[in-house]
Design a protein around this motif. Structure first.
Motif, short mmCIF file in Angstrom:
data_model
loop_
_atom_site.label_atom_id
_atom_site.label_comp_id
_atom_site.label_asym_id
_atom_site.label_seq_id
_atom_site.Cartn_x
_atom_site.Cartn_y
_atom_site.Cartn_z
N LEU A 183 9.30 1.25 -9.53
CA LEU A 183 7.85 1.50 -9.27
C LEU A 183 7.78 3.04 -8.83
O LEU A 183 6.80 3.63 -9.47
N CYS A 184 8.49 3.63 -8.07
CA CYS A 184 8.39 4.96 -7.90
C CYS A 184 9.26 5.94 -8.70
O CYS A 184 8.99 7.15 -8.65
N GLY A 185 9.94 5.44 -9.37
CA GLY A 185 10.81 6.28 -10.46
C GLY A 185 12.01 6.90 -9.96
O GLY A 185 12.83 7.51 -10.57
N ALA A 186 12.32 6.27 -8.67
CA ALA A 186 13.68 7.00 -8.03
C ALA A 186 14.73 6.20 -8.60
O ALA A 186 15.89 7.06 -8.82
N ILE A 187 14.68 5.35 -9.37
CA ILE A 187 15.82 4.85 -10.31
C ILE A 187 15.26 4.52 -11.67
O ILE A 187 14.11 3.94 -11.90
N GLY A 203 19.66 7.81 -10.13
CA GLY A 203 19.11 7.48 -8.84
C GLY A 203 20.05 6.52 -7.77
O GLY A 203 19.23 5.60 -7.16
N GLU A 204 20.94 6.19 -8.30
CA GLU A 204 21.69 5.19 -7.80
C GLU A 204 21.92 4.98 -6.45
O GLU A 204 21.99 4.00 -5.68
N GLU A 205 21.88 6.33 -5.78
CA GLU A 205 21.99 6.29 -4.37
C GLU A 205 20.70 5.73 -3.65
O GLU A 205 20.75 5.16 -2.40
N ASN A 206 19.81 5.26 -4.39
CA ASN A 206 18.72 4.64 -3.89
C ASN A 206 18.69 3.06 -4.09
O ASN A 206 17.75 2.48 -3.68
N LEU A 207 19.81 2.62 -4.75
CA LEU A 207 19.90 1.31 -4.96
C LEU A 207 20.39 0.57 -3.73
O LEU A 207 21.55 1.19 -3.33
N THR A 208 19.85 -0.30 -3.30
CA THR A 208 20.24 -1.17 -2.13
C THR A 208 20.78 -2.48 -2.34
O THR A 208 19.87 -3.21 -3.22
N PHE A 220 17.77 -3.71 -5.32
CA PHE A 220 16.46 -3.23 -5.24
C PHE A 220 16.18 -1.66 -4.66
O PHE A 220 17.09 -1.19 -4.39
N CYS A 221 15.12 -1.00 -5.04
CA CYS A 221 15.05 0.32 -4.70
C CYS A 221 14.75 0.24 -3.37
O CYS A 221 13.65 -0.28 -2.79
N ARG A 222 15.45 1.36 -2.33
CA ARG A 222 14.98 1.51 -1.09
C ARG A 222 13.85 2.14 -0.72
O ARG A 222 13.33 2.13 0.36
N VAL A 223 13.40 2.91 -1.74
CA VAL A 223 12.24 3.73 -1.63
C VAL A 223 10.81 2.69 -1.80
O VAL A 223 10.24 2.64 -1.14
N CYS A 224 10.92 2.23 -2.90
CA CYS A 224 9.54 1.47 -3.27
C CYS A 224 9.87 -0.10 -3.08
O CYS A 224 8.55 -0.69 -3.24
N GLY A 225 11.02 -0.72 -3.13
CA GLY A 225 11.15 -2.01 -2.94
C GLY A 225 11.19 -2.89 -4.21
O GLY A 225 11.42 -4.17 -4.18
N SER A 226 11.02 -2.32 -5.27
CA SER A 226 11.10 -2.79 -6.73
C SER A 226 12.45 -3.58 -6.76
O SER A 226 13.55 -3.14 -6.54
#
Ligand SMILES: [Zn+2]
Ligand SMILES: [Zn+2]
Length: 143
Positions: free
Chosen positions: A16-20, A61-66, A78-84
């Motif tokens: 959703l946020c585009g970080a990944i 943006g794999e560093e944002n993947l949890t 999931f994306c740690r920024v937006c929760g997707s």
């Protein structure tokens, strides 16, 4: 895994946020809609997952993947920024399921079956003619 003459190669998508962002090349599976309690809790609604070989998936943006280990056999990314929700990985198989809702349109993919329909929530009905499995598609025949 089947060829996908109707869908772009690579498939592209993002959270959703585009970080990944992700790109998926080569064969992918048709979309399987999962009604299990874990998926419903995580997504709030039954998600549709396609699947590909990990080696054909490229991320930015794999560093944002949890990752969350939801069972001994699988983990959810999931994306740690937006929760997707991005991934459901059957650990050790070399494959990964990715949520079809992340993909840019048109995907050219089609839904092929429902799984874990015995566990589905009571607030909706399934109104299509796709195959329906009470549990996983490996262990049980369609109902
Ligand atoms: Zn995000
Ligand atoms: Zn599920």
């Amino acid at each position: 895994m089947t060829a996908r003459p109707k869908s772009p190669d690579p498939l592209t998508g993002r959270c959703l946020c585009g970080a990944i962002t992700l790109e998926i090349r080569g064969p992918v599976r048709g979309v399987v809609v999962c009604h299990c309690r874990q998926c419903i809790r995580q997504h709030g609604a039954p998600p549709g997952f396609s699947q590909a070989a990990w080696e054909n998936v490229r991320l930015t943006g794999e560093e944002n993947l949890t990752w969350y280990a939801s069972s001994a056999k699988a983990r959810r990314g999931f994306c740690r920024v937006c929760g997707s929700s991005l991934f459901w990985e059957p650990v050790g198989t070399g494959r990964v399921s990715f949520t079809a809702g992340l993909l840019d349109q048109p995907t050219g993919l089609e839904s092929v079956r429902h799984i874990f329909v015995a566990d589905k929530s009571d607030y909706y009905e399934i109104h299509d003619d796709l195959e329906k499995f009470p549990g996983t598609m490996q262990k049980a025949p369609p109902i």
